[in-house]
Design a protein around this motif. Structure first.
Motif, PDB file in Angstrom:
ATOM      1  N   PHE A  99       9.864   2.233   0.684  1.00 57.57           N
ATOM      2  CA  PHE A  99      10.364   2.032  -0.675  1.00 57.57           C
ATOM      3  C   PHE A  99      11.649   1.199  -0.699  1.00 57.57           C
ATOM      4  CE2 PHE A  99       7.755   5.886  -1.108  1.00 57.57           C
ATOM      5  CZ  PHE A  99       6.908   5.462  -2.118  1.00 57.57           C
ATOM      6  N   LYS A 100      12.360   1.140   0.430  1.00 57.62           N
ATOM      7  CA  LYS A 100      13.562   0.314   0.490  1.00 57.62           C
ATOM      8  C   LYS A 100      13.232  -1.173   0.457  1.00 57.62           C
ATOM      9  CE  LYS A 100      16.412   3.638   3.055  1.00 57.62           C
ATOM     10  NZ  LYS A 100      17.196   3.874   4.302  1.00 57.62           N
ATOM     11  N   TYR A 132       2.213   3.463  -7.427  1.00 58.96           N
ATOM     12  CA  TYR A 132       3.532   3.828  -6.912  1.00 58.96           C
ATOM     13  C   TYR A 132       3.680   5.350  -6.853  1.00 58.96           C
ATOM     14  CZ  TYR A 132       8.640   4.183  -6.597  1.00 58.96           C
ATOM     15  OH  TYR A 132       9.927   4.506  -6.210  1.00 58.96           O
ATOM     16  N   HIS A 133       3.320   6.002  -7.958  1.00 58.29           N
ATOM     17  CA  HIS A 133       3.408   7.460  -7.996  1.00 58.29           C
ATOM     18  C   HIS A 133       2.485   8.100  -6.957  1.00 58.29           C
ATOM     19  CE1 HIS A 133       6.145   7.527 -11.278  1.00 58.29           C
ATOM     20  NE2 HIS A 133       5.294   7.080 -12.189  1.00 58.29           N
ATOM     21  N   GLN A 134       1.318   7.502  -6.773  1.00 60.64           N
ATOM     22  CA  GLN A 134       0.364   8.059  -5.807  1.00 60.64           C
ATOM     23  C   GLN A 134       0.922   7.955  -4.382  1.00 60.64           C
ATOM     24  OE1 GLN A 134      -3.597   6.538  -6.227  1.00 60.64           O
ATOM     25  NE2 GLN A 134      -4.297   7.378  -4.293  1.00 60.64           N
ATOM     26  N   ILE A 135       1.539   6.815  -4.073  1.00 61.82           N
ATOM     27  CA  ILE A 135       2.138   6.650  -2.738  1.00 61.82           C
ATOM     28  C   ILE A 135       3.313   7.604  -2.570  1.00 61.82           C
ATOM     29  CG2 ILE A 135       3.342   5.029  -1.226  1.00 61.82           C
ATOM     30  CD1 ILE A 135       1.766   2.772  -2.547  1.00 61.82           C
ATOM     31  N   LYS A 136       4.115   7.733  -3.622  1.00 61.78           N
ATOM     32  CA  LYS A 136       5.287   8.606  -3.582  1.00 61.78           C
ATOM     33  C   LYS A 136       4.891  10.058  -3.349  1.00 61.78           C
ATOM     34  CE  LYS A 136       9.861   8.450  -4.410  1.00 61.78           C
ATOM     35  NZ  LYS A 136      10.802   7.510  -3.745  1.00 61.78           N
ATOM     36  N   SER A 137       3.742  10.444  -3.910  1.00 65.45           N
ATOM     37  CA  SER A 137       3.309  11.843  -3.802  1.00 65.45           C
ATOM     38  C   SER A 137       2.862  12.228  -2.393  1.00 65.45           C
ATOM     39  CB  SER A 137       2.159  12.106  -4.782  1.00 65.45           C
ATOM     40  OG  SER A 137       1.001  11.370  -4.412  1.00 65.45           O
ATOM     41  N   ARG A 138       2.673  11.255  -1.549  1.00 71.55           N
ATOM     42  CA  ARG A 138       2.226  11.547  -0.182  1.00 71.55           C
ATOM     43  C   ARG A 138       3.344  12.099   0.692  1.00 71.55           C
ATOM     44  NH1 ARG A 138      -1.303   6.012   0.956  1.00 71.55           N
ATOM     45  NH2 ARG A 138      -2.871   6.361  -0.666  1.00 71.55           N
ATOM     46  N   GLY A 161       2.166  -2.453 -16.206  1.00 71.96           N
ATOM     47  CA  GLY A 161       3.449  -2.621 -15.558  1.00 71.96           C
ATOM     48  C   GLY A 161       4.306  -1.382 -15.721  1.00 71.96           C
ATOM     49  N   PRO A 162       5.431  -1.305 -15.005  1.00 74.48           N
ATOM     50  CA  PRO A 162       5.951  -2.340 -14.103  1.00 74.48           C
ATOM     51  C   PRO A 162       5.084  -2.516 -12.848  1.00 74.48           C
ATOM     52  CG  PRO A 162       7.216  -0.321 -13.877  1.00 74.48           C
ATOM     53  CD  PRO A 162       6.284  -0.108 -15.040  1.00 74.48           C
ATOM     54  N   TYR A 163       5.419  -3.562 -12.105  1.00 74.32           N
ATOM     55  CA  TYR A 163       4.636  -3.898 -10.922  1.00 74.32           C
ATOM     56  C   TYR A 163       5.535  -3.886  -9.689  1.00 74.32           C
ATOM     57  CZ  TYR A 163       1.434  -5.532 -14.518  1.00 74.32           C
ATOM     58  OH  TYR A 163       0.625  -5.620 -15.613  1.00 74.32           O
ATOM     59  N   TYR A 164       4.915  -3.703  -8.541  1.00 72.96           N
ATOM     60  CA  TYR A 164       5.657  -3.597  -7.289  1.00 72.96           C
ATOM     61  C   TYR A 164       5.016  -4.502  -6.235  1.00 72.96           C
ATOM     62  CZ  TYR A 164       7.498   0.652  -9.471  1.00 72.96           C
ATOM     63  OH  TYR A 164       8.076   1.540 -10.333  1.00 72.96           O
ATOM     64  N   ALA A 165       5.860  -4.921  -5.282  1.00 72.88           N
ATOM     65  CA  ALA A 165       5.372  -5.723  -4.154  1.00 72.88           C
ATOM     66  C   ALA A 165       6.074  -5.257  -2.892  1.00 72.88           C
ATOM     67  CB  ALA A 165       5.642  -7.198  -4.389  1.00 72.88           C
ATOM     68  N   THR A 166       5.283  -5.032  -1.854  1.00 69.64           N
ATOM     69  CA  THR A 166       5.829  -4.624  -0.565  1.00 69.64           C
ATOM     70  C   THR A 166       5.352  -5.606   0.494  1.00 69.64           C
ATOM     71  OG1 THR A 166       5.792  -2.286  -1.195  1.00 69.64           O
ATOM     72  CG2 THR A 166       5.955  -2.787   1.150  1.00 69.64           C
ATOM     73  N   PRO A 167       6.272  -6.201   1.259  1.00 64.63           N
ATOM     74  CA  PRO A 167       5.843  -7.161   2.293  1.00 64.63           C
ATOM     75  C   PRO A 167       5.092  -6.460   3.409  1.00 64.63           C
ATOM     76  CG  PRO A 167       8.194  -6.700   2.497  1.00 64.63           C
ATOM     77  CD  PRO A 167       7.738  -6.043   1.232  1.00 64.63           C
ATOM     78  N   LEU A 168       4.021  -7.081   3.872  1.00 65.99           N
ATOM     79  CA  LEU A 168       3.245  -6.551   4.985  1.00 65.99           C
ATOM     80  C   LEU A 168       3.323  -7.511   6.159  1.00 65.99           C
ATOM     81  CD1 LEU A 168      -0.004  -5.343   3.151  1.00 65.99           C
ATOM     82  CD2 LEU A 168       2.046  -4.024   3.697  1.00 65.99           C
ATOM     83  N   ALA A 169       3.287  -6.991   7.351  1.00 66.10           N
ATOM     84  CA  ALA A 169       3.325  -7.823   8.553  1.00 66.10           C
ATOM     85  C   ALA A 169       2.166  -7.451   9.457  1.00 66.10           C
ATOM     86  CB  ALA A 169       4.650  -7.635   9.292  1.00 66.10           C
ATOM     87  N   THR A 170       1.615  -8.441  10.122  1.00 66.59           N
ATOM     88  CA  THR A 170       0.511  -8.179  11.037  1.00 66.59           C
ATOM     89  C   THR A 170       1.034  -7.616  12.348  1.00 66.59           C
ATOM     90  OG1 THR A 170       0.640 -10.447  11.885  1.00 66.59           O
ATOM     91  CG2 THR A 170      -0.871 -10.029  10.060  1.00 66.59           C
ATOM     92  N   ALA A 171       0.213  -6.867  13.018  1.00 65.68           N
ATOM     93  CA  ALA A 171       0.555  -6.325  14.328  1.00 65.68           C
ATOM     94  C   ALA A 171      -0.491  -6.800  15.327  1.00 65.68           C
ATOM     95  CB  ALA A 171       0.588  -4.802  14.284  1.00 65.68           C
TER      96      ALA A 171
END
Length: 276
Positions: free
Chosen positions: A23-24, A8-14, A78-88
């Motif tokens: 993140f929403k 999460y921190h690594q993604i945030k740092s980008r 933890g904590p853990y995170y989940a982000t939905p992904l959709a195909t294109a």
């Protein structure tokens, strides 16, 4: 996509991400079980998947998807995170050439008997995509390929059709939850290995390892398919002992069962090496 606090921190740092609302739509939970409930996933399956990933990350080799071990890091607590992904929409070009009868051609532009193709594979769009072109190729060459494949061929032997009511045993996951390594005994220079990556679930092995030599591999528990899965369970242990390595070629048609067995044996060997 499931990830931990460090990721999460690594993604945030980008900083700015390609998708501004990343993140929403990301869900957070303190445990994997809680996360599974929030995303309507099976808690046991999620925990098993993360555990398998952690083993691959620690071993530095992904035996399931062949991902580069240097790009893998075990999940933290933890904590853990989940982000939905959709195909294109994805368009691919190339593949084996086919003729106007949808027959796949060999290197000498001669039709390969009984082999047909349709759609993007071997499509007419080589270096440039024409909008809607691949859909047309799926429809048109799909019809041509289907009709030609269904025609009776002179070189086709009579084959007895399978009746609808015929039963085919594909195996299953009948390993009980209590079938864990602690239920099996080990002797001198013997170590237990486990993998949950099998088609039928858990694979447990007992390995005899002495002086950096693989002496014996016993499959103690598995629930792989009765055909090629069992072939992998029977043949690979002998080959591993002969070659003194878990890293042998998979059995054709049983790649998942083979990888699960290799992972379990590697798990046992690593225990043996750490005990020296």
């Amino acid at each position: 996509m499931i990830f931990d606090q460090a990721q999460y921190h690594q993604i945030k740092s980008r900083g700015k991400l390609p998708y501004a609302d990343f993140f929403k739509i990301t869900v957070k939970a303190n445990t994997l079980e809680e996360l599974a409930k929030k995303i309507h996933a099976n808690p046991q399956t999620l925990a098993q998947t993360v555990a398998q990933f952690n083993v691959f990350a620690e071993n530095g080799e992904d035996l399931a998807l062949n991902r580069d071990g240097d790009t893998m890091r075990a999940f933290d607590g933890g904590p853990y995170y989940a982000t939905p992904l959709a195909t294109a929409m994805l368009n691919t070009q190339g593949g084996a050439k086919r003729n106007e009868q949808a027959q796949v051609l060999d290197a000498f532009n001669q039709p390969i008997p009984h082999l047909y193709s349709a759609g993007e594979f071997g499509g007419i769009n080589a270096n440039q995509y024409n909008g809607g072109g691949n859909l047309a190729e799926c429809l048109i060459f799909g019809k041509i390929a289907g009709e030609n494949a269904a025609k009776i061929k002179d070189d086709t032997d009579d084959v007895e059709p399978r009746l609808q009511g015929d039963e085919v045993d594909l195996g299953g996951n009948d390993l009980a939850d209590d079938q864990v390594p602690s239920n099996y005994s080990v002797g001198k220079d013997q170590y237990l290995g486990v993998s949950d990556a099998g088609i039928g679930g858990r694979v447990i092995v007992r390995v005899t390892y002495r002086d950096h030599q693989l002496q014996n591999v016993e499959v103690l528990a598995e629930s792989e398919s009765e055909d090629v899965g069992q072939k992998a369970m029977a043949e690979l242990p002998k080959e591993m002992v002969t070659k003194n390595t878990y890293d042998v070629d998979v059995v054709s048609g049983a790649s998942s069962s083979s990888r699960a067995l290799k992972s379990a044996v590697r798990n046992a060997i690593r225990k043996a090496e750490k005990s020296v």
